[in-house]
Design a protein around this motif. Structure first.
Motif, PDB file in Angstrom:
ATOM      1  N   ARG A  47      55.526  53.198  -2.851  1.00 50.09           N
ATOM      2  CA  ARG A  47      56.871  52.973  -2.698  1.00 50.09           C
ATOM      3  C   ARG A  47      57.018  51.844  -1.879  1.00 50.09           C
ATOM      4  NH1 ARG A  47      60.837  54.275   0.512  1.00 50.09           N
ATOM      5  NH2 ARG A  47      59.436  55.995   1.398  1.00 50.09           N
ATOM      6  N   VAL A  48      57.958  50.731  -2.139  1.00 50.06           N
ATOM      7  CA  VAL A  48      58.417  49.654  -1.772  1.00 50.06           C
ATOM      8  C   VAL A  48      59.965  49.694  -1.910  1.00 50.06           C
ATOM      9  CG1 VAL A  48      58.422  47.156  -1.372  1.00 50.06           C
ATOM     10  CG2 VAL A  48      56.512  48.155  -2.240  1.00 50.06           C
ATOM     11  N   MET A  49      60.544  50.068  -0.721  1.00 50.35           N
ATOM     12  CA  MET A  49      61.870  50.186  -0.688  1.00 50.35           C
ATOM     13  C   MET A  49      62.231  51.361  -1.572  1.00 50.35           C
ATOM     14  SD  MET A  49      63.603  46.681   0.174  1.00 50.35           S
ATOM     15  CE  MET A  49      65.246  47.143   0.461  1.00 50.35           C
ATOM     16  N   ASN A  50      62.858  51.267  -2.656  1.00 48.65           N
ATOM     17  CA  ASN A  50      63.319  52.218  -4.004  1.00 48.65           C
ATOM     18  C   ASN A  50      62.480  51.850  -5.103  1.00 48.65           C
ATOM     19  OD1 ASN A  50      64.590  50.124  -4.570  1.00 48.65           O
ATOM     20  ND2 ASN A  50      66.686  51.199  -5.183  1.00 48.65           N
ATOM     21  N   GLU A  51      61.472  51.312  -5.004  1.00 51.82           N
ATOM     22  CA  GLU A  51      60.680  51.017  -6.106  1.00 51.82           C
ATOM     23  C   GLU A  51      59.234  51.422  -6.038  1.00 51.82           C
ATOM     24  OE1 GLU A  51      62.664  47.008  -8.287  1.00 51.82           O
ATOM     25  OE2 GLU A  51      62.142  46.979  -6.044  1.00 51.82           O
ATOM     26  N   CYS A  52      58.663  51.552  -7.264  1.00 48.47           N
ATOM     27  CA  CYS A  52      57.342  51.989  -7.304  1.00 48.47           C
ATOM     28  C   CYS A  52      56.233  50.859  -7.985  1.00 48.47           C
ATOM     29  CB  CYS A  52      57.222  53.183  -7.939  1.00 48.47           C
ATOM     30  SG  CYS A  52      58.072  54.717  -7.510  1.00 48.47           S
ATOM     31  N   PHE A  53      55.232  50.308  -7.090  1.00 50.74           N
ATOM     32  CA  PHE A  53      54.315  49.334  -7.610  1.00 50.74           C
ATOM     33  C   PHE A  53      52.847  49.742  -7.232  1.00 50.74           C
ATOM     34  CE2 PHE A  53      58.388  47.372  -5.983  1.00 50.74           C
ATOM     35  CZ  PHE A  53      58.556  46.737  -7.228  1.00 50.74           C
ATOM     36  N   SER A  72      43.391  34.037 -15.454  1.00 48.95           N
ATOM     37  CA  SER A  72      43.270  35.332 -14.908  1.00 48.95           C
ATOM     38  C   SER A  72      43.521  35.569 -13.347  1.00 48.95           C
ATOM     39  CB  SER A  72      41.604  35.509 -15.012  1.00 48.95           C
ATOM     40  OG  SER A  72      41.252  35.635 -16.367  1.00 48.95           O
ATOM     41  N   ARG A  73      44.273  36.494 -13.248  1.00 49.48           N
ATOM     42  CA  ARG A  73      44.866  36.752 -11.903  1.00 49.48           C
ATOM     43  C   ARG A  73      44.982  38.242 -11.756  1.00 49.48           C
ATOM     44  NH1 ARG A  73      47.056  31.928 -10.451  1.00 49.48           N
ATOM     45  NH2 ARG A  73      48.283  30.619 -12.097  1.00 49.48           N
ATOM     46  N   LYS A  74      45.095  38.582 -10.205  1.00 52.52           N
ATOM     47  CA  LYS A  74      45.324  40.105 -10.118  1.00 52.52           C
ATOM     48  C   LYS A  74      46.737  40.070 -10.348  1.00 52.52           C
ATOM     49  CE  LYS A  74      41.689  40.055  -6.684  1.00 52.52           C
ATOM     50  NZ  LYS A  74      41.463  40.392  -5.576  1.00 52.52           N
ATOM     51  N   TYR A  75      47.294  41.203 -10.242  1.00 56.43           N
ATOM     52  CA  TYR A  75      48.745  41.708 -10.885  1.00 56.43           C
ATOM     53  C   TYR A  75      49.621  42.592 -10.317  1.00 56.43           C
ATOM     54  CZ  TYR A  75      46.017  44.917 -13.261  1.00 56.43           C
ATOM     55  OH  TYR A  75      44.942  45.949 -13.651  1.00 56.43           O
ATOM     56  N   ILE A  76      50.711  42.831 -10.298  1.00 53.63           N
ATOM     57  CA  ILE A  76      51.451  44.127  -9.772  1.00 53.63           C
ATOM     58  C   ILE A  76      52.238  44.602 -10.855  1.00 53.63           C
ATOM     59  CG2 ILE A  76      53.255  44.970  -8.165  1.00 53.63           C
ATOM     60  CD1 ILE A  76      52.718  42.588  -6.496  1.00 53.63           C
ATOM     61  N   CYS A  77      51.741  46.003 -10.914  1.00 49.85           N
ATOM     62  CA  CYS A  77      52.644  46.852 -12.004  1.00 49.85           C
ATOM     63  C   CYS A  77      53.685  47.501 -11.419  1.00 49.85           C
ATOM     64  CB  CYS A  77      51.354  48.043 -12.560  1.00 49.85           C
ATOM     65  SG  CYS A  77      50.248  47.541 -13.255  1.00 49.85           S
ATOM     66  N   GLN A  78      54.574  47.829 -12.095  1.00 48.78           N
ATOM     67  CA  GLN A  78      55.808  48.642 -11.752  1.00 48.78           C
ATOM     68  C   GLN A  78      56.302  49.848 -12.492  1.00 48.78           C
ATOM     69  OE1 GLN A  78      59.418  46.369 -11.302  1.00 48.78           O
ATOM     70  NE2 GLN A  78      60.399  47.798 -10.249  1.00 48.78           N
ATOM     71  N   TYR A  79      56.414  50.810 -11.828  1.00 51.34           N
ATOM     72  CA  TYR A  79      56.599  52.217 -12.671  1.00 51.34           C
ATOM     73  C   TYR A  79      58.292  52.328 -12.276  1.00 51.34           C
ATOM     74  CZ  TYR A  79      57.250  57.052 -13.541  1.00 51.34           C
ATOM     75  OH  TYR A  79      57.943  58.362 -13.937  1.00 51.34           O
ATOM     76  N   ARG A  80      58.965  52.690 -13.459  1.00 51.09           N
ATOM     77  CA  ARG A  80      60.516  52.865 -13.374  1.00 51.09           C
ATOM     78  C   ARG A  80      60.767  54.385 -14.122  1.00 51.09           C
ATOM     79  NH1 ARG A  80      63.020  47.960 -12.495  1.00 51.09           N
ATOM     80  NH2 ARG A  80      61.725  46.031 -13.212  1.00 51.09           N
ATOM     81  N   PRO A  81      61.291  55.182 -13.370  1.00 51.07           N
ATOM     82  CA  PRO A  81      61.319  56.553 -13.836  1.00 51.07           C
ATOM     83  C   PRO A  81      62.450  56.441 -15.017  1.00 51.07           C
ATOM     84  CG  PRO A  81      61.876  56.461 -11.328  1.00 51.07           C
ATOM     85  CD  PRO A  81      61.454  55.034 -11.813  1.00 51.07           C
TER      86      PRO A  81
END
Length: 189
Positions: free
Chosen positions: A72-78, A180-189
């Motif tokens: 969790r970062v603030m109110n989001e999931c990464f 090619s790069r590393k990345y950030i996924c986000q989960y949205r309920p």
């Protein structure tokens, strides 16, 4: 006879004054009771509304639980993807985890959270070729003020995607989606 007439007038007028005074006092008492009743009702409604506001605020601001391995970062999931992938591969990986590439509400909070992890990270933005506009994977347009100086860059002959350069402020840059790069996924309920 004049004295008797005056006495009758005074008694009659006095009686009416007494009745009027009594009626006004009763009326004032009734109004005061009505005002007190309204005050009590308003106080009860105020308490009920305050309780409703508190519950609503708690529901809206409560910490969302992020499913593992998201953080969790603030109110989001990464989730930070550690293995470098192309933008499309990274998006496929994020979707396989039940999310998508990140399209954060709080870009700077996300940047601060991952600042020590990596330098260049794919996130969920790309250029809509038809509209010639940069958009998040959610369909929302990017804010022009989020681009790093000199960005966005256009790669001739290739589709461009967005990455965060953590050493840059603002942090958004663009480049060929094939890199090619590393990345950030986000989960949205």
């Amino acid at each position: 006879m004049l004295v008797a007439l005056l006495f009758v007038v005074v008694v009659v007028v006095g009686g009416q004054l007494g009745v009027t005074a009594l009626s006004r006092a009763e009326s004032d008492r009734g109004v005061q009771e009505g005002v007190e009743e309204v005050k009590q009702t308003l106080a009860q409604h105020s308490q009920a509304l305050q309780l409703l506001l508190n519950v609503t605020t708690r529901l809206l601001t409560q910490d969302r639980e992020c499913p593992p391995p998201f953080r969790r970062v603030m109110n989001e999931c990464f989730f930070p993807g550690k293995n470098p992938l192309t933008w499309d591969e990274a998006r496929q990986h994020c979707r396989g985890m039940g999310g998508d590439l990140a399209a954060p509400e709080h870009l700077y909070a996300l940047k601060s959270f991952f600042a020590t992890e990596m330098s260049y990270l794919w996130i969920g933005g790309t250029k809509d070729i038809v509209e010639d506009q940069w958009r998040w994977v959610t369909g929302e347009a990017l804010r022009p003020g989020d681009w790093c100086r000199g960005s966005p860059e256009i790669t001739v002959g290739a589709r461009d995607c967005i990455y965060m350069e953590l050493d840059c402020h603002p942090p958004l840059r663009s480049g060929s989606c094939l890199g090619s790069r590393k990345y950030i996924c986000q989960y949205r309920p």
